[in-house]
Scaffold this motif. Structure first.
Motif, PDB file in Angstrom:
ATOM      1  N   ARG A  28      -0.850  62.077 -13.077  1.00  0.00           N
ATOM      2  CA  ARG A  28       0.785  60.700 -13.714  1.00  0.00           C
ATOM      3  C   ARG A  28       1.366  60.438 -13.253  1.00  0.00           C
ATOM      4  O   ARG A  28       1.486  59.424 -12.280  1.00  0.00           O
ATOM      5  N   VAL A  29       1.538  61.498 -12.053  1.00  0.00           N
ATOM      6  CA  VAL A  29       2.750  61.053 -10.946  1.00  0.00           C
ATOM      7  C   VAL A  29       1.719  60.772  -9.637  1.00  0.00           C
ATOM      8  O   VAL A  29       2.776  59.933  -9.308  1.00  0.00           O
ATOM      9  N   ALA A  30       0.834  61.446  -9.938  1.00  0.00           N
ATOM     10  CA  ALA A  30       0.045  60.367  -8.626  1.00  0.00           C
ATOM     11  C   ALA A  30      -0.039  59.013  -8.920  1.00  0.00           C
ATOM     12  O   ALA A  30       0.047  58.041  -8.030  1.00  0.00           O
ATOM     13  N   GLU A  31      -0.303  57.764  -9.926  1.00  0.00           N
ATOM     14  CA  GLU A  31      -0.555  57.035 -10.132  1.00  0.00           C
ATOM     15  C   GLU A  31       0.938  55.952  -9.945  1.00  0.00           C
ATOM     16  O   GLU A  31       1.508  55.495  -9.801  1.00  0.00           O
ATOM     17  N   ALA A  32       1.868  57.226 -10.962  1.00  0.00           N
ATOM     18  CA  ALA A  32       3.378  56.191 -11.012  1.00  0.00           C
ATOM     19  C   ALA A  32       3.793  56.262  -9.193  1.00  0.00           C
ATOM     20  O   ALA A  32       4.226  54.725  -9.515  1.00  0.00           O
ATOM     21  N   GLU A  37       4.368  52.251  -4.813  1.00  0.00           N
ATOM     22  CA  GLU A  37       4.046  51.595  -3.351  1.00  0.00           C
ATOM     23  C   GLU A  37       3.367  50.371  -3.425  1.00  0.00           C
ATOM     24  O   GLU A  37       4.270  49.947  -2.214  1.00  0.00           O
ATOM     25  N   GLN A  38       1.991  50.419  -4.369  1.00  0.00           N
ATOM     26  CA  GLN A  38       2.426  49.096  -4.448  1.00  0.00           C
ATOM     27  C   GLN A  38       3.472  47.547  -4.592  1.00  0.00           C
ATOM     28  O   GLN A  38       3.620  46.455  -4.400  1.00  0.00           O
ATOM     29  N   LYS A  39       4.284  48.166  -5.781  1.00  0.00           N
ATOM     30  CA  LYS A  39       5.767  47.660  -5.775  1.00  0.00           C
ATOM     31  C   LYS A  39       6.784  47.100  -4.454  1.00  0.00           C
ATOM     32  O   LYS A  39       7.416  45.535  -3.625  1.00  0.00           O
ATOM     33  N   GLU A  40       6.336  48.640  -3.753  1.00  0.00           N
ATOM     34  CA  GLU A  40       7.248  48.550  -2.639  1.00  0.00           C
ATOM     35  C   GLU A  40       6.623  47.611  -1.756  1.00  0.00           C
ATOM     36  O   GLU A  40       6.771  46.375  -1.072  1.00  0.00           O
ATOM     37  N   ALA A  41       4.989  47.390  -1.386  1.00  0.00           N
ATOM     38  CA  ALA A  41       4.098  46.601  -0.765  1.00  0.00           C
ATOM     39  C   ALA A  41       4.340  44.899  -1.407  1.00  0.00           C
ATOM     40  O   ALA A  41       4.855  43.719   0.202  1.00  0.00           O
ATOM     41  N   GLU A  42       4.147  44.675  -2.141  1.00  0.00           N
ATOM     42  CA  GLU A  42       4.374  43.567  -2.456  1.00  0.00           C
ATOM     43  C   GLU A  42       6.071  43.319  -2.078  1.00  0.00           C
ATOM     44  O   GLU A  42       5.958  41.777  -2.005  1.00  0.00           O
ATOM     45  N   ARG A  43       6.795  44.023  -2.582  1.00  0.00           N
ATOM     46  CA  ARG A  43       8.379  42.912  -2.438  1.00  0.00           C
ATOM     47  C   ARG A  43       9.003  42.938  -0.979  1.00  0.00           C
ATOM     48  O   ARG A  43       8.919  42.125  -0.284  1.00  0.00           O
ATOM     49  N   ALA A  44       7.709  44.158  -0.211  1.00  0.00           N
ATOM     50  CA  ALA A  44       7.961  43.425   0.973  1.00  0.00           C
ATOM     51  C   ALA A  44       6.502  42.016   1.780  1.00  0.00           C
ATOM     52  O   ALA A  44       7.018  41.795   3.236  1.00  0.00           O
ATOM     53  N   ALA A  45       6.062  41.921   1.131  1.00  0.00           N
ATOM     54  CA  ALA A  45       5.120  40.822   1.456  1.00  0.00           C
ATOM     55  C   ALA A  45       6.112  39.001   1.113  1.00  0.00           C
ATOM     56  O   ALA A  45       5.200  38.466   2.164  1.00  0.00           O
TER      57      ALA A  45
END
Length: 168
Positions: A28-32, A37-45
Motif C-alpha cells: 500500500r505504501v509503495a503504491e501510494a 511520483e507519477q503526480k510529480e512527473a505529470e506536474r513537471a511535464a
C-alpha cells in the motif's frame, strides 16, 4: 486470531491492531508513493510544456515595418487587434495633476503607460501565435483616454499576423 483484511493472512498481535499484514501495508505504501511520483512527473511535464509554449509565444517577431526586408513573408493570415484598458489610481492622478500644474514628468504615469504597452504587445504575440503566425508586421499603437479626467486609458495594438520564412 485476526486475519488481514486484504489477503486473509493470520495477523500477529501488533498487525491485528491495524487489521493489515506487514506485506500488504508495504504494498500500500509503495503504491501510494508511486502515485505521488507519477503526480510529480505529470506536474513537471505540464510545467515544461507551459514553459515551452511561453518560449514559442515570445519568439513571435513584432515590428512596426510593413515588410521585413531580410525575411520573406510566406503568408498573410489576418489583421489582429488587442485592447487593454488601464486605470490610474487616485494617487497617480493627484501626482499627475501636480506635475501638470508645476511642470515636469510623472514617473507614475510613465510607468503605467510602459506597463500597458508591454502588456498589449505580449497579448498581440499570444494572439498571433494562437492563429499560427510567427510574426506581426505594421504594428500600430493607439492610446485613447476613456474618461475626461484621465482615469482610464485604452491602448489598442494592431498589426498584420504573418508567417515568415526562416523564423522559429
Amino acid at each position: 486470531m485476526a486475519k488481514c483484511r486484504n489477503c486473509g493472512k493470520k495477523l500477529s498481535f501488533t498487525e491485528a491492531l491495524v487489521a493489515i499484514c506487514t506485506e500488504c501495508d508495504e504494498k500500500r505504501v509503495a503504491e501510494a508513493s508511486k502515485s505521488k511520483e507519477q503526480k510529480e512527473a505529470e506536474r513537471a511535464a505540464m510545467l515544461a510544456e507551459a514553459e515551452a509554449e511561453k518560449r514559442r509565444i515570445e519568439s513571435v517577431l513584432l515590428t512596426t515595418e510593413s515588410a521585413i526586408h531580410d525575411l520573406r513573408i510566406v503568408k498573410r493570415l489576418d489583421v489582429i487587434t488587442v485592447e487593454c484598458a488601464f486605470g490610474m489610481n487616485i494617487f497617480k492622478d493627484l501626482f499627475a495633476s501636480a506635475r501638470d500644474f508645476f511642470g515636469g514628468r510623472s514617473a507614475a504615469v510613465q510607468n503605467t503607460m510602459r506597463e500597458s504597452r508591454q502588456t498589449a504587445l505580449n497579448e498581440l504575440r499570444a494572439e498571433a501565435h494562437r492563429i499560427g503566425a510567427n510574426a506581426v508586421i505594421g504594428i500600430d499603437l493607439d492610446y485613447v483616454e476613456l474618461s475626461g479626467s484621465g482615469n482610464m486609458v485604452l491602448l489598442v495594438a494592431s498589426g498584420t499576423a504573418v508567417v515568415i520564412e526562416g523564423a522559429a
